[in-house]
Motif scaffolding. Structure first.
Motif, PDB file in Angstrom:
ATOM      1  N   CYS A   1       0.858  -1.180   0.000  1.00 56.04           N
ATOM      2  CA  CYS A   1       0.000   0.000   0.000  1.00 56.04           C
ATOM      3  C   CYS A   1       0.897   1.233   0.000  1.00 56.04           C
ATOM      4  CB  CYS A   1      -0.892  -0.021   1.245  1.00 56.04           C
ATOM      5  SG  CYS A   1      -1.984   1.406   1.416  1.00 56.04           S
ATOM      6  N   PHE A   2       0.760   2.079  -1.012  1.00 59.18           N
ATOM      7  CA  PHE A   2       1.567   3.302  -1.098  1.00 59.18           C
ATOM      8  C   PHE A   2       0.798   4.456  -0.476  1.00 59.18           C
ATOM      9  CE2 PHE A   2       2.780   7.116  -3.725  1.00 59.18           C
ATOM     10  CZ  PHE A   2       3.978   7.342  -3.063  1.00 59.18           C
ATOM     11  N   GLU A   3       1.390   5.087   0.548  1.00 62.61           N
ATOM     12  CA  GLU A   3       0.723   6.164   1.273  1.00 62.61           C
ATOM     13  C   GLU A   3       1.290   7.546   0.963  1.00 62.61           C
ATOM     14  OE1 GLU A   3      -1.885   6.445   3.520  1.00 62.61           O
ATOM     15  OE2 GLU A   3      -2.422   4.483   2.743  1.00 62.61           O
ATOM     16  N   GLY A   4       2.329   7.623   0.146  1.00 64.82           N
ATOM     17  CA  GLY A   4       2.896   8.931  -0.186  1.00 64.82           C
ATOM     18  C   GLY A   4       3.455   9.625   1.043  1.00 64.82           C
ATOM     19  N   PHE A   5       3.321  10.944   1.099  1.00 62.65           N
ATOM     20  CA  PHE A   5       3.822  11.723   2.222  1.00 62.65           C
ATOM     21  C   PHE A   5       2.802  11.730   3.355  1.00 62.65           C
ATOM     22  CE2 PHE A   5       6.429  13.405  -1.201  1.00 62.65           C
ATOM     23  CZ  PHE A   5       7.661  13.583  -0.585  1.00 62.65           C
ATOM     24  N   LEU A   6       3.271  11.539   4.573  1.00 61.73           N
ATOM     25  CA  LEU A   6       2.420  11.666   5.742  1.00 61.73           C
ATOM     26  C   LEU A   6       2.091  13.137   5.986  1.00 61.73           C
ATOM     27  CD1 LEU A   6       4.214   9.147   8.104  1.00 61.73           C
ATOM     28  CD2 LEU A   6       1.854   8.955   7.288  1.00 61.73           C
ATOM     29  N   PRO A   7       0.987  13.437   6.691  1.00 56.29           N
ATOM     30  CA  PRO A   7       0.671  14.824   7.021  1.00 56.29           C
ATOM     31  C   PRO A   7       1.829  15.494   7.768  1.00 56.29           C
ATOM     32  CG  PRO A   7      -1.200  13.409   7.497  1.00 56.29           C
ATOM     33  CD  PRO A   7      -0.057  12.500   7.141  1.00 56.29           C
ATOM     34  N   ARG A   8       1.974  16.771   7.574  1.00 58.77           N
ATOM     35  CA  ARG A   8       3.113  17.485   8.167  1.00 58.77           C
ATOM     36  C   ARG A   8       2.929  17.757   9.650  1.00 58.77           C
ATOM     37  NH1 ARG A   8       4.908  21.962   3.583  1.00 58.77           N
ATOM     38  NH2 ARG A   8       5.067  20.490   1.839  1.00 58.77           N
ATOM     39  N   THR A   9       1.699  18.018  10.082  1.00 60.15           N
ATOM     40  CA  THR A   9       1.485  18.377  11.487  1.00 60.15           C
ATOM     41  C   THR A   9       1.399  17.112  12.342  1.00 60.15           C
ATOM     42  OG1 THR A   9      -0.917  18.424  11.178  1.00 60.15           O
ATOM     43  CG2 THR A   9       0.280  20.482  10.842  1.00 60.15           C
ATOM     44  N   PRO A  10       1.927  17.159  13.572  1.00 59.07           N
ATOM     45  CA  PRO A  10       1.970  15.956  14.419  1.00 59.07           C
ATOM     46  C   PRO A  10       0.603  15.324  14.649  1.00 59.07           C
ATOM     47  CG  PRO A  10       3.391  17.663  15.322  1.00 59.07           C
ATOM     48  CD  PRO A  10       2.627  18.296  14.201  1.00 59.07           C
ATOM     49  N   GLY A  11      -0.407  16.132  14.950  1.00 58.34           N
ATOM     50  CA  GLY A  11      -1.722  15.578  15.228  1.00 58.34           C
ATOM     51  C   GLY A  11      -2.310  14.840  14.044  1.00 58.34           C
ATOM     52  N   ALA A  12      -2.255  15.459  12.875  1.00 63.70           N
ATOM     53  CA  ALA A  12      -2.797  14.825  11.669  1.00 63.70           C
ATOM     54  C   ALA A  12      -1.985  13.590  11.303  1.00 63.70           C
ATOM     55  CB  ALA A  12      -2.796  15.823  10.514  1.00 63.70           C
ATOM     56  N   ARG A  13      -0.680  13.639  11.504  1.00 60.98           N
ATOM     57  CA  ARG A  13       0.173  12.488  11.183  1.00 60.98           C
ATOM     58  C   ARG A  13      -0.184  11.289  12.074  1.00 60.98           C
ATOM     59  NH1 ARG A  13       4.935  14.833  11.261  1.00 60.98           N
ATOM     60  NH2 ARG A  13       5.302  14.496  13.469  1.00 60.98           N
ATOM     61  N   ARG A  14      -0.360  11.527  13.358  1.00 62.46           N
ATOM     62  CA  ARG A  14      -0.681  10.430  14.277  1.00 62.46           C
ATOM     63  C   ARG A  14      -2.065   9.862  13.988  1.00 62.46           C
ATOM     64  NH1 ARG A  14       1.505  14.336  18.877  1.00 62.46           N
ATOM     65  NH2 ARG A  14       3.747  14.015  18.539  1.00 62.46           N
ATOM     66  N   THR A  15      -2.993  10.729  13.610  1.00 62.64           N
ATOM     67  CA  THR A  15      -4.325  10.242  13.250  1.00 62.64           C
ATOM     68  C   THR A  15      -4.266   9.321  12.048  1.00 62.64           C
ATOM     69  OG1 THR A  15      -5.413  12.220  14.145  1.00 62.64           O
ATOM     70  CG2 THR A  15      -6.638  10.951  12.507  1.00 62.64           C
ATOM     71  N   ARG A  16      -3.483   9.724  11.040  1.00 63.07           N
ATOM     72  CA  ARG A  16      -3.321   8.881   9.853  1.00 63.07           C
ATOM     73  C   ARG A  16      -2.681   7.542  10.218  1.00 63.07           C
ATOM     74  NH1 ARG A  16      -1.765   9.946   4.538  1.00 63.07           N
ATOM     75  NH2 ARG A  16      -3.229  11.699   4.634  1.00 63.07           N
ATOM     76  N   LEU A  17      -1.672   7.576  11.062  1.00 61.52           N
ATOM     77  CA  LEU A  17      -0.973   6.349  11.423  1.00 61.52           C
ATOM     78  C   LEU A  17      -1.862   5.407  12.236  1.00 61.52           C
ATOM     79  CD1 LEU A  17       2.601   7.707  12.239  1.00 61.52           C
ATOM     80  CD2 LEU A  17       1.849   6.465  10.210  1.00 61.52           C
ATOM     81  N   ARG A  18      -2.673   5.965  13.106  1.00 59.81           N
ATOM     82  CA  ARG A  18      -3.595   5.104  13.861  1.00 59.81           C
ATOM     83  C   ARG A  18      -4.552   4.376  12.923  1.00 59.81           C
ATOM     84  NH1 ARG A  18      -3.338   9.344  17.805  1.00 59.81           N
ATOM     85  NH2 ARG A  18      -5.128  10.407  16.859  1.00 59.81           N
ATOM     86  N   ALA A  19      -4.952   5.056  11.855  1.00 57.84           N
ATOM     87  CA  ALA A  19      -5.851   4.431  10.882  1.00 57.84           C
ATOM     88  C   ALA A  19      -5.149   3.334  10.094  1.00 57.84           C
ATOM     89  CB  ALA A  19      -6.405   5.488   9.928  1.00 57.84           C
ATOM     90  N   LEU A  20      -3.818   3.384  10.031  1.00 60.64           N
ATOM     91  CA  LEU A  20      -3.051   2.407   9.254  1.00 60.64           C
ATOM     92  C   LEU A  20      -2.439   1.306  10.116  1.00 60.64           C
ATOM     93  CD1 LEU A  20      -1.085   4.875   6.938  1.00 60.64           C
ATOM     94  CD2 LEU A  20      -2.949   3.363   6.236  1.00 60.64           C
ATOM     95  N   ALA A  21      -2.566   1.406  11.413  1.00 65.11           N
ATOM     96  CA  ALA A  21      -1.844   0.500  12.312  1.00 65.11           C
ATOM     97  C   ALA A  21      -2.184  -0.968  12.075  1.00 65.11           C
ATOM     98  CB  ALA A  21      -2.115   0.881  13.762  1.00 65.11           C
ATOM     99  N   ALA A  22      -3.416  -1.258  11.671  1.00 69.16           N
ATOM    100  CA  ALA A  22      -3.827  -2.652  11.472  1.00 69.16           C
ATOM    101  C   ALA A  22      -3.698  -3.106  10.020  1.00 69.16           C
ATOM    102  CB  ALA A  22      -5.266  -2.839  11.949  1.00 69.16           C
ATOM    103  N   GLU A  23      -3.186  -2.243   9.136  1.00 68.74           N
ATOM    104  CA  GLU A  23      -3.026  -2.597   7.723  1.00 68.74           C
ATOM    105  C   GLU A  23      -2.034  -3.748   7.594  1.00 68.74           C
ATOM    106  OE1 GLU A  23      -3.180  -3.385   4.217  1.00 68.74           O
ATOM    107  OE2 GLU A  23      -4.354  -1.552   4.561  1.00 68.74           O
TER     108      GLU A  23
END
Length: 282
Positions: free
Chosen positions: A138-160
């Motif tokens: 799964c290609f996710e490109g660049f993660l969000p720049r701000t810490p909060g948005a980045r962690r939210t994205r990662l939590r959504a991907l943790a079970a991938e």
């Protein structure tokens, strides 16, 4: 521009990631013959042409994030007028976290032909050398720049469960790796690929926690592609034999054949079909 081609079209060019020797013969041909070459960075295009010992035959225009909205309709009009437009980014394939998607979509929307001269991609190159499973990714490109948005994205991907591929800027890789280790677990295998195909190419194959500590020692330089193993697949707990028999019987009562019911139960519990068959008929 020269004389119109028989049919205008857009050609996406896969450009070398760093080593000019990776350029294809078709890349050289298209750069030499296209009526217009739209480049993410015209200076890099000039340098690439010099390295390849070719002359860009058509008009060179810039096409980057800051002007693609304005330039897209201009290039589409050129294509509809019967000319060949080639699109090249700084490295890899256009549209893959690089300018290009907007132009491809606009060209297709008006029925203009779009084709590609395949070439290098940082995504597949990093996958191939990572040592991690790459049959599904799964290609996710660049993660969000701000810490909060980045962690939210990662939590959504943790079970991938598929292998994940990210691009990241050198000045943000430390924070990104720390968040990845915190969210995915410090022991999750990963590979940090830096400066792929270039003189100082480096591939670090370490768990996320170790990579985070490595990045904290100093900002890595160069373009970074990060490959992270997918979440481990946890097989469901094996039920006892009576539960398996009941599960098969329940599916049969719902209209499934015994063969299909056994297959369904075996798949659900990650068991061999013949083992479930033996239990049901014992």
């Amino acid at each position: 521009m020269g004389e119109k081609s028989e049919a205008g079209r857009l050609i996406l060019l896969g450009a070398p990631l760093g080593n000019p020797a990776d350029a294809s013969a078709r890349l050289r041909e298209v750069l030499s013959t296209a009526d217009v070459v739209a480049a993410e960075d015209t200076r890099r295009l000039t340098r690439l042409a010099r390295d390849l010992d070719i002359t860009v035959g058509g008009r060179i225009v810039s096409y980057f994030e800051g002007n693609e909205e304005r330039r897209t309709p201009e290039l589409v009009e050129v294509i509809l007028s019967g000319y060949v437009v080639a699109l090249v980014t700084d490295g890899g394939m256009p549209s893959v976290s690089d300018p290009g998607y907007r132009l491809v979509r606009a060209a297709l929307d008006v029925g203009a032909p779009v084709t590609v001269a395949p070439g290098p991609s940082a995504v597949t190159t990093a996958l191939a050398v990572s040592g991690l499973p790459c049959d599904r990714f799964c290609f996710e490109g660049f993660l969000p720049r701000t810490p909060g948005a980045r962690r939210t994205r990662l939590r959504a991907l943790a079970a991938e469960e598929r292998t994940l591929v990210f691009f990241e800027a050198p000045h943000r890789i430390g924070a990104a790796l720390t968040d990845l280790a915190d969210t995915f677990g410090a022991d999750r295998p990963a590979a940090l690929c830096r400066e792929l195909t270039k003189t100082y190419e480096e591939v670090l194959r370490r768990p996320l926690g170790e990579l985070a500590r490595w990045a904290a020692e100093g900002h890595p330089r160069g373009e970074i592609t990060l490959v992270v193993a997918g979440a481990p697949v946890i097989a469901p707990e094996r039920p006892d034999d009576d539960t398996l028999r009941a599960a098969v019987a329940e599916r049969e009562a719902a209209g499934r054949s015994r063969r299909d019911a056994i297959t369904d139960v075996a798949t659900e519990y990650a068991l061999r079909r013949r083992d479930v068959y033996t239990i049901v008929h014992s």
